[in-house]
Design a protein around this motif. Structure first.
Motif, PDB file in Angstrom:
ATOM      1  N   TYR A  84      -4.482 -16.855   6.325  1.00  0.00           N
ATOM      2  CA  TYR A  84      -3.361 -16.889   7.256  1.00  0.00           C
ATOM      3  C   TYR A  84      -2.028 -16.561   6.582  1.00  0.00           C
ATOM      4  O   TYR A  84      -1.033 -16.320   7.262  1.00  0.00           O
ATOM      5  CB  TYR A  84      -3.222 -18.283   7.886  1.00  0.00           C
ATOM      6  N   PHE A  85      -2.030 -16.567   5.253  1.00  0.00           N
ATOM      7  CA  PHE A  85      -0.771 -16.498   4.510  1.00  0.00           C
ATOM      8  C   PHE A  85      -0.181 -15.097   4.521  1.00  0.00           C
ATOM      9  O   PHE A  85      -0.812 -14.131   4.101  1.00  0.00           O
ATOM     10  CB  PHE A  85      -1.010 -16.954   3.074  1.00  0.00           C
ATOM     11  N   MET A  86       1.073 -15.012   4.984  1.00  0.00           N
ATOM     12  CA  MET A  86       1.753 -13.723   5.108  1.00  0.00           C
ATOM     13  C   MET A  86       2.736 -13.457   3.974  1.00  0.00           C
ATOM     14  O   MET A  86       3.175 -12.329   3.792  1.00  0.00           O
ATOM     15  CB  MET A  86       2.495 -13.657   6.445  1.00  0.00           C
ATOM     16  N   GLY A  87       3.113 -14.508   3.239  1.00  0.00           N
ATOM     17  CA  GLY A  87       3.991 -14.260   2.107  1.00  0.00           C
ATOM     18  C   GLY A  87       5.038 -15.328   1.867  1.00  0.00           C
ATOM     19  O   GLY A  87       5.139 -16.325   2.585  1.00  0.00           O
ATOM     20  N   ILE A  88       5.830 -15.081   0.829  1.00  0.00           N
ATOM     21  CA  ILE A  88       6.881 -15.996   0.384  1.00  0.00           C
ATOM     22  C   ILE A  88       8.239 -15.419   0.746  1.00  0.00           C
ATOM     23  O   ILE A  88       8.461 -14.210   0.630  1.00  0.00           O
ATOM     24  CB  ILE A  88       6.785 -16.208  -1.139  1.00  0.00           C
ATOM     25  N   ILE A  89       9.138 -16.285   1.185  1.00  0.00           N
ATOM     26  CA  ILE A  89      10.505 -15.849   1.425  1.00  0.00           C
ATOM     27  C   ILE A  89      11.443 -16.592   0.477  1.00  0.00           C
ATOM     28  O   ILE A  89      11.176 -17.726   0.073  1.00  0.00           O
ATOM     29  CB  ILE A  89      10.939 -16.053   2.892  1.00  0.00           C
ATOM     30  N   ASP A  90      12.524 -15.933   0.122  1.00  0.00           N
ATOM     31  CA  ASP A  90      13.519 -16.490  -0.797  1.00  0.00           C
ATOM     32  C   ASP A  90      14.446 -17.408  -0.009  1.00  0.00           C
ATOM     33  O   ASP A  90      15.550 -17.029   0.380  1.00  0.00           O
ATOM     34  CB  ASP A  90      14.301 -15.340  -1.444  1.00  0.00           C
ATOM     35  N   ALA A  91      13.960 -18.621   0.256  1.00  0.00           N
ATOM     36  CA  ALA A  91      14.719 -19.552   1.086  1.00  0.00           C
ATOM     37  C   ALA A  91      14.240 -20.974   0.849  1.00  0.00           C
ATOM     38  O   ALA A  91      13.038 -21.215   0.781  1.00  0.00           O
ATOM     39  CB  ALA A  91      14.550 -19.194   2.566  1.00  0.00           C
ATOM     40  N   TRP A 134      20.385 -21.870   7.952  1.00  0.00           N
ATOM     41  CA  TRP A 134      21.535 -22.600   7.422  1.00  0.00           C
ATOM     42  C   TRP A 134      21.793 -22.225   5.966  1.00  0.00           C
ATOM     43  O   TRP A 134      20.914 -22.313   5.124  1.00  0.00           O
ATOM     44  CB  TRP A 134      21.313 -24.107   7.544  1.00  0.00           C
ATOM     45  N   TRP A 135      23.016 -21.832   5.696  1.00  0.00           N
ATOM     46  CA  TRP A 135      23.463 -21.456   4.353  1.00  0.00           C
ATOM     47  C   TRP A 135      23.890 -22.713   3.611  1.00  0.00           C
ATOM     48  O   TRP A 135      24.637 -23.540   4.141  1.00  0.00           O
ATOM     49  CB  TRP A 135      24.640 -20.497   4.488  1.00  0.00           C
ATOM     50  N   ASP A 136      23.424 -22.896   2.375  1.00  0.00           N
ATOM     51  CA  ASP A 136      23.807 -24.096   1.629  1.00  0.00           C
ATOM     52  C   ASP A 136      24.436 -23.776   0.279  1.00  0.00           C
ATOM     53  O   ASP A 136      24.423 -24.589  -0.637  1.00  0.00           O
ATOM     54  CB  ASP A 136      22.623 -25.054   1.471  1.00  0.00           C
ATOM     55  N   PHE A 165      23.253 -13.241   3.924  1.00  0.00           N
ATOM     56  CA  PHE A 165      22.138 -14.174   4.125  1.00  0.00           C
ATOM     57  C   PHE A 165      21.847 -14.352   5.612  1.00  0.00           C
ATOM     58  O   PHE A 165      20.692 -14.276   6.053  1.00  0.00           O
ATOM     59  CB  PHE A 165      22.449 -15.535   3.502  1.00  0.00           C
ATOM     60  N   GLU A 166      22.883 -14.628   6.390  1.00  0.00           N
ATOM     61  CA  GLU A 166      22.681 -14.868   7.822  1.00  0.00           C
ATOM     62  C   GLU A 166      22.081 -13.645   8.502  1.00  0.00           C
ATOM     63  O   GLU A 166      21.209 -13.770   9.373  1.00  0.00           O
ATOM     64  CB  GLU A 166      24.003 -15.262   8.470  1.00  0.00           C
ATOM     65  N   LYS A 167      22.521 -12.481   8.116  1.00  0.00           N
ATOM     66  CA  LYS A 167      21.974 -11.244   8.679  1.00  0.00           C
ATOM     67  C   LYS A 167      20.497 -11.109   8.328  1.00  0.00           C
ATOM     68  O   LYS A 167      19.663 -10.801   9.189  1.00  0.00           O
ATOM     69  CB  LYS A 167      22.760 -10.049   8.149  1.00  0.00           C
ATOM     70  N   ARG A 168      20.154 -11.387   7.078  1.00  0.00           N
ATOM     71  CA  ARG A 168      18.771 -11.190   6.627  1.00  0.00           C
ATOM     72  C   ARG A 168      17.814 -12.228   7.192  1.00  0.00           C
ATOM     73  O   ARG A 168      16.677 -11.900   7.538  1.00  0.00           O
ATOM     74  CB  ARG A 168      18.727 -11.191   5.095  1.00  0.00           C
ATOM     75  N   ILE A 169      18.239 -13.495   7.292  1.00  0.00           N
ATOM     76  CA  ILE A 169      17.322 -14.505   7.818  1.00  0.00           C
ATOM     77  C   ILE A 169      17.065 -14.259   9.298  1.00  0.00           C
ATOM     78  O   ILE A 169      15.946 -14.462   9.798  1.00  0.00           O
ATOM     79  CB  ILE A 169      17.843 -15.943   7.565  1.00  0.00           C
ATOM     80  N   ARG A 170      18.063 -13.778  10.008  1.00  0.00           N
ATOM     81  CA  ARG A 170      17.864 -13.462  11.423  1.00  0.00           C
ATOM     82  C   ARG A 170      16.982 -12.230  11.580  1.00  0.00           C
ATOM     83  O   ARG A 170      16.142 -12.171  12.481  1.00  0.00           O
ATOM     84  CB  ARG A 170      19.225 -13.290  12.104  1.00  0.00           C
ATOM     85  N   GLU A 171      17.156 -11.277  10.698  1.00  0.00           N
ATOM     86  CA  GLU A 171      16.284 -10.099  10.714  1.00  0.00           C
ATOM     87  C   GLU A 171      14.842 -10.492  10.402  1.00  0.00           C
ATOM     88  O   GLU A 171      13.899  -9.891  10.935  1.00  0.00           O
ATOM     89  CB  GLU A 171      16.779  -9.063   9.705  1.00  0.00           C
TER      90      GLU A 171
END
Length: 267
Positions: free
Chosen positions: A221-228, A236-238, A251-257
């Motif tokens: 089921y594993f699709m991959g790792i994200i840098d988050a 949410w940006w921290d 960051f906000e643009k990429r996480i929404r994409e």
């Protein structure tokens, strides 16, 4: 474009409940103070039909699964408007969705379940905290605050649930997809750095609260790792590096994409 709506299922402690309702309402055009920060609006802007759901703060999986079903029934008007849904769940929301599909025999109603940072095999950190501060669960209940859902996040509880679901999930027709988050400790939200170190020693790479091993569930089921880290995963940006950048705007643009790409992969 998938013909079915996308349901967003939140984790154990949906902190947007603490914000004033006029800035954190579910399914509002402005969602910058929602648990899924800017996610639903990005999906809608991209042409998808998407809905927030709301289940109990800190509740047990069994109760939250019932509430998730009720929310979906309300959204779909008893599946009269849409016969099926896609679910994208974060953290404990993935456990709620899995149990809902099983308990209420909803495999024919859920076309897919995508989980992000969900502790399918449990979190040793939850178990460690319960051993040290387990009395707080009863104390909180006594004063009217529910946090006992943490009991369902321990490795023994999750493995028992996995065993109960194994036969049903192996051939129920639902498309399952899982994602895990990984970051370096300096980029993890400072509140989660102690748990990051503990999980790193016990299970390796993690997002501050959930290890890759646990979030993966099953390799198929594993699709991959994200840098988050765990918070970044819901928009949410921290302050650290995430999604390959140290810029909040990027960051906000990429996480929404990322969420839009998840939706584009649905049928």
């Amino acid at each position: 474009m998938p013909p079915y709506p996308i349901i967003l299922a939140h984790g154990i402690y949906p902190f947007h409940f603490l914000f004033p309702p006029f800035i954190s309402k579910d399914n509002d055009k402005k969602d910058n103070f929602h648990y899924f920060r800017g996610i639903r609006s990005a999906l809608v802007e991209a042409g998808f039909t998407a809905f927030h759901t709301r289940v109990s703060w800190g509740g047990r999986v069994d109760r939250r699964a019932d509430e998730l079903r009720d929310r979906i029934l309300r959204i779909t008007r008893g599946f009269q408007q849409w016969p099926r849904v896609h679910i994208i769940a974060h953290s404990m929301g993935g456990l709620d969705a899995r149990w809902m599909i099983y308990k209420h025999r909803m495999a024919h109603r859920v076309a897919s379940l995508t989980t992000i940072g969900t502790p399918h095999h449990g979190s040793p950190e939850a178990e460690r905290r319960l051993k040290r501060f387990g009395f707080v669960v009863n104390l909180a209940r006594w004063i009217g605050v529910e946090i006992s859902g943490a009991l369902d996040l321990t490795p023994p509880a999750c493995e028992a649930r996995n065993a109960a679901l194994e036969g049903f999930e192996s051939a129920n027709g639902v498309m399952y997809r899982t994602f895990a988050g990984v970051q370096k400790i300096d980029d993890v939200f400072f509140v989660a750095r102690r748990s990051y170190r503990f999980l790193k020693e016990r299970e390796g790479d993690n997002d501050g609260l959930v290890s890759v091993r646990s979030a993966m569930w099953k390799e198929k089921y594993f699709m991959g790792i994200i840098d988050a880290d765990h918070l970044n995963q819901i928009g949410w940006w921290d302050g650290g590096r995430a999604m390959g950048t140290t810029s909040r705007r990027i960051f906000e643009k990429r996480i929404r994409e990322f969420y839009v790409s998840l939706a584009e992969g649905l049928e």
